[in-house]
Design an enzyme around this catalytic site. Sequence first.
Site, PDB file in Angstrom:
ATOM      1  N   TYR A 174      31.812  13.926  45.482  1.00  0.00           N
ATOM      2  CA  TYR A 174      30.538  13.382  45.028  1.00  0.00           C
ATOM      3  C   TYR A 174      29.806  12.647  46.132  1.00  0.00           C
ATOM      4  CZ  TYR A 174      32.352   8.575  44.856  1.00  0.00           C
ATOM      5  OH  TYR A 174      32.862   7.345  45.188  1.00  0.00           O
ATOM      6  N   ARG A 201      43.625  25.601  32.561  1.00  0.00           N
ATOM      7  CA  ARG A 201      44.275  24.495  33.259  1.00  0.00           C
ATOM      8  C   ARG A 201      45.542  24.930  33.997  1.00  0.00           C
ATOM      9  NH1 ARG A 201      47.965  20.529  33.060  1.00  0.00           N
ATOM     10  NH2 ARG A 201      47.320  18.533  33.965  1.00  0.00           N
ATOM     11  N   LYS A 226      35.287  12.182  50.060  1.00  0.00           N
ATOM     12  CA  LYS A 226      34.656  11.433  48.949  1.00  0.00           C
ATOM     13  C   LYS A 226      35.004  12.135  47.635  1.00  0.00           C
ATOM     14  CE  LYS A 226      30.488   8.673  48.176  1.00  0.00           C
ATOM     15  NZ  LYS A 226      31.214   7.455  47.821  1.00  0.00           N
ATOM     16  N   GLU A 238      39.393  -0.897  53.831  1.00  0.00           N
ATOM     17  CA  GLU A 238      38.006  -0.934  53.332  1.00  0.00           C
ATOM     18  C   GLU A 238      37.994  -1.542  51.938  1.00  0.00           C
ATOM     19  OE1 GLU A 238      36.287   2.964  52.745  1.00  0.00           O
ATOM     20  OE2 GLU A 238      38.105   3.732  51.797  1.00  0.00           O
ATOM     21  N   LEU A 242      36.633   5.823  53.983  1.00  0.00           N
ATOM     22  CA  LEU A 242      35.466   6.707  53.887  1.00  0.00           C
ATOM     23  C   LEU A 242      34.500   6.317  55.008  1.00  0.00           C
ATOM     24  CD1 LEU A 242      34.068   8.917  52.115  1.00  0.00           C
ATOM     25  CD2 LEU A 242      32.671   7.043  51.253  1.00  0.00           C
TER      26      LEU A 242
HETATM   27  N1  DCS Z   1      34.230   3.238  51.062  1.00  0.00           N
HETATM   28  C1  DCS Z   1      34.354   3.676  49.788  1.00  0.00           C
HETATM   29  C2  DCS Z   1      35.721   3.820  49.217  1.00  0.00           C
HETATM   30  C3  DCS Z   1      33.216   3.987  49.037  1.00  0.00           C
HETATM   31  O1  DCS Z   1      33.347   4.423  47.775  1.00  0.00           O
HETATM   32  C4  DCS Z   1      31.926   3.803  49.610  1.00  0.00           C
HETATM   33  C5  DCS Z   1      30.666   4.119  48.854  1.00  0.00           C
HETATM   34  C6  DCS Z   1      31.845   3.337  50.945  1.00  0.00           C
HETATM   35  C7  DCS Z   1      33.025   3.090  51.632  1.00  0.00           C
HETATM   36  C8  DCS Z   1      30.525   3.162  51.637  1.00  0.00           C
HETATM   37  O2  DCS Z   1      29.919   4.392  51.896  1.00  0.00           O
HETATM   38  P1  DCS Z   1      28.350   4.572  51.928  1.00  0.00           P
HETATM   39  O3  DCS Z   1      27.849   3.585  52.930  1.00  0.00           O
HETATM   40  O4  DCS Z   1      28.152   5.971  52.386  1.00  0.00           O
HETATM   41  O5  DCS Z   1      27.831   4.316  50.578  1.00  0.00           O
HETATM   42  N2  DCS Z   1      30.748   4.319  47.491  1.00  0.00           N
HETATM   43  C9  DCS Z   1      29.630   4.784  46.708  1.00  0.00           C
HETATM   44  C10 DCS Z   1      29.940   4.706  45.272  1.00  0.00           C
HETATM   45  O6  DCS Z   1      30.913   5.186  44.783  1.00  0.00           O
HETATM   46  N3  DCS Z   1      28.996   4.019  44.669  1.00  0.00           N
HETATM   47  O7  DCS Z   1      28.064   3.560  45.531  1.00  0.00           O
HETATM   48  C11 DCS Z   1      28.398   3.956  46.853  1.00  0.00           C
END
Ligand code: DCS
Length: 290
Positions: free
Chosen positions: A32, A99, A146, A178, A202
Amino acid sequence: MKFAILNGEIIERSEAKVDVEDRGYQFGDGVYEVIRVYNGKMFTGTEHMNRFVKSLDSIGIVLPYTMEQLTKLLEELVAKNNLQLGTIYMQITRGVAPRNHAFPAENITPSLVAYTKEALRPLESLKKGVKTIVTEDIRWLRCDIKSLNLLGNLLAKQKAAVEGCFEAVQHRNGNVTEGSSSNIYIVKNGVVITHPSDNLILKGITKDVILQICTSNNIVVKERTFTLDELANADEVFLSSTTSEVMPIIEVDGKRVADGLPGTVTRRLQEAFEQEIEKQCGALKDKTLN
Ligand code: DCS
């Protein structure tokens, strides 16, 4: 009336339904993106598209649309939903099949879903900063994808939520990786430090913008692992994400960061980040530093 994208078509949102044997629904077998929209325009849209394709590649799903087609569809969706300030959520799963853990033998069509949400900028938190807790990073070893599988992230975020905190700062063996949905940074003696973009985190699109801002503003930035001890003794701590932008962290596990106020480097980055938004999407009504 609100609209959503389902498999390449824009339809009424309430009509957008997926099959019970969609592999995203059953296995989280998909990826996503969340894209920010300011003034009706996508911020860092191309970068999000590129990461989307990279995530898809890494799990062997072929995007059944060209990048141009998909971008155009999202722009149409934003326009139809009259979205000025908010987010686009978009996901693709491997598709619908009986499945079975192994990938379906015959080629199935991946399922694409996208919809929009109105969302203000979190200005109050951006001004005041947010509280966090520290928790062990129990996720898998491909956090660079992601993926729809977010249980580890959800458990971490829930721990933060019950403590009345905004985010959970995760660590592996004492090294900060993170947040549950954000990247984490410390500032020490004017140097910005954040985990390298490897398989354990990520690679945030916001992170990339921040790294570029640092470079063009002569702020020294180092991508290296840092410890919980360094976190506890940092001059400044902040997080970044599509929805949170550059968010000051003023408390970690009940202990104030420095004097408990957003730091000067964080403020500079917030200002420069807003300039970048305005460059791409036009003037912002409210600013963090106003
Ligand atoms: N790390 C993780 C685990 C994330 O889910 C996200 C963003 C980031 C880092 C930061 O990445 P971006 O700067 O590209 O947003 N997660 C998205 C989410 O699930 N909701 O909002 C942002």
